[in-house]
Design an enzyme around this catalytic site. Sequence first.
Site, PDB file in Angstrom:
ATOM      1  CG  ASP A   1      35.854  71.439  65.276  1.00  0.00           C
ATOM      2  OD1 ASP A   1      35.897  72.585  64.794  1.00  0.00           O
ATOM      3  OD2 ASP A   1      34.920  71.048  66.008  1.00  0.00           O
TER       4      ASP A   1
ATOM      5  CD  GLU B   1      31.060  75.227  64.604  1.00  0.00           C
ATOM      6  OE1 GLU B   1      29.977  75.815  64.431  1.00  0.00           O
ATOM      7  OE2 GLU B   1      31.258  74.054  64.204  1.00  0.00           O
ATOM      8  CD  GLU B   2      30.900  71.110  63.236  1.00  0.00           C
ATOM      9  OE1 GLU B   2      29.792  71.189  63.767  1.00  0.00           O
ATOM     10  OE2 GLU B   2      31.104  71.428  62.053  1.00  0.00           O
TER      11      GLU B   2
ATOM     12  CG  ASP C   1      30.900  77.071  59.748  1.00  0.00           C
ATOM     13  OD1 ASP C   1      31.020  76.103  58.970  1.00  0.00           O
ATOM     14  OD2 ASP C   1      30.583  76.951  60.939  1.00  0.00           O
TER      15      ASP C   1
END
Length: 482
Positions: free
Chosen positions: A76, A143-144, A167
Amino acid sequence: MNLSDLSPERVWYYFERITQIPRPSGHEEKIIAYLKEFAQTQGLFYRQDEVGNLVICKPAQHTSSSHIIALQSHVDMVCEKNSETDFDFLKDSIRAFIDSEWVKAQGTTLGADCGIGIAIQLALLENKNIIHPALECLFTIDEETGLTGASELGKNMLQSEYLINLDSEDEGEIFIGCAGGIDTVATFSYTSVPRLSHTLLLQIVISGLQGGHSGDDINKNLANANILMVRLLMHLYSANLPFQLIYFDGGNLRNAIPREATVHLFVPLNKREEILRIINESTSVFKQEYHISEPGLSITTTFEETDQKEAIDSTVFVQLLKALYTLPNGVMAMSQDIPGFVETSTNLASVKTRNKTITISTSQRSSLESKKMELAHILRTVFESYGAEVSHSNSYPGWAPIPHSSLLNIFKESYLLLFKKEIKVKTVHAGLECGLFLEKYPHLEMVSVGPTIRQVHSPNERLEIKTVDMFWQLLLEVLKRL
């Protein structure tokens, strides 16, 4: 020049493909479908858990090594755009372009966080010439906005002994620990009251701020649009001006420093000049305070007639204003162990007026679990003392560093061989999924690395071209050594 003309060509080819696929948090179905199709085309086995995380497996190549290595990125992206940009993140493709040494996007976030990690994984999975042990490429969802994929990762999704998280955003640095985090959300409910007579609608817009990641950038003296707007409103309130709040909208995402904020007020016709004077004075103060870090800071005002007849009742407005004015924000403590490292922080992420409620979203981070929870409770106390309903969510653990792991040593040796200098070993104040992976797979040795990305979570996000090739070379050397 097109992105696919850059080197390494297949990494940039896949990154360009990824920018064409809408992938907001919570809407990752299109990118997951693309990854499944890729695996099938390449003849690679994949498995998926109940929440949607995907692992694509590739056998060892040109080696008899028995190691299994996980490479991980999230699918995402943060969806932020400039207010004047016409863009639908659920439908439109990111408009990426090359600007000198950087790749950027037109008016939106680029999605290099973590799109470049996905592209590197696909280029590795595709290549038949690279020497590497068995690979498990893990692609996590959401994740965000909540670390959902990592926190709900299915059993037996990984057999790896090492995990390389893709990341991070600083070439020449490798991360071996991160902060934990939690969200604190407060809600004020209000009733509407009649508009005062002889008033105009005043719209105030704060814009032009840099924005940024609420972990990585919290110590860079960036302005928070919500904080500036609250200070401005408090200046008007302290002048005993009889104005009413209609609407407050600032910021969007829990993990982004707000770049823009807007309020609508009813203000007396005969106080227009005094109000403008106070706003102009506040603007001058803000510009002086942030003359280096926020050169684009802008505050605009518009007076207009309106048929709107209702405002937020004054009791709730005053409670809201005082709560936000009192609220801690920014860096709360620096690490006692690591010089220059932020230990604890909080971010006033968004203020939203919807359906007779005003919702305030904040996020707290700390490398110490006790400090994280204490700060969250401080915010709860402030909000509840002014009559708000408060909840906590999205709590996730930090990742305690292991400074002498074998995986870290391989990275250090490889970087020194390739670039004739030492890689910097660090911990990061941002949240990474690694802490959650350790809860499920406590045997994992992990590091987090990546090319250079700047101003993530904002439309100014940019990816440094040369560092992508450097990172690609580093990863190939590490895999060969493993």
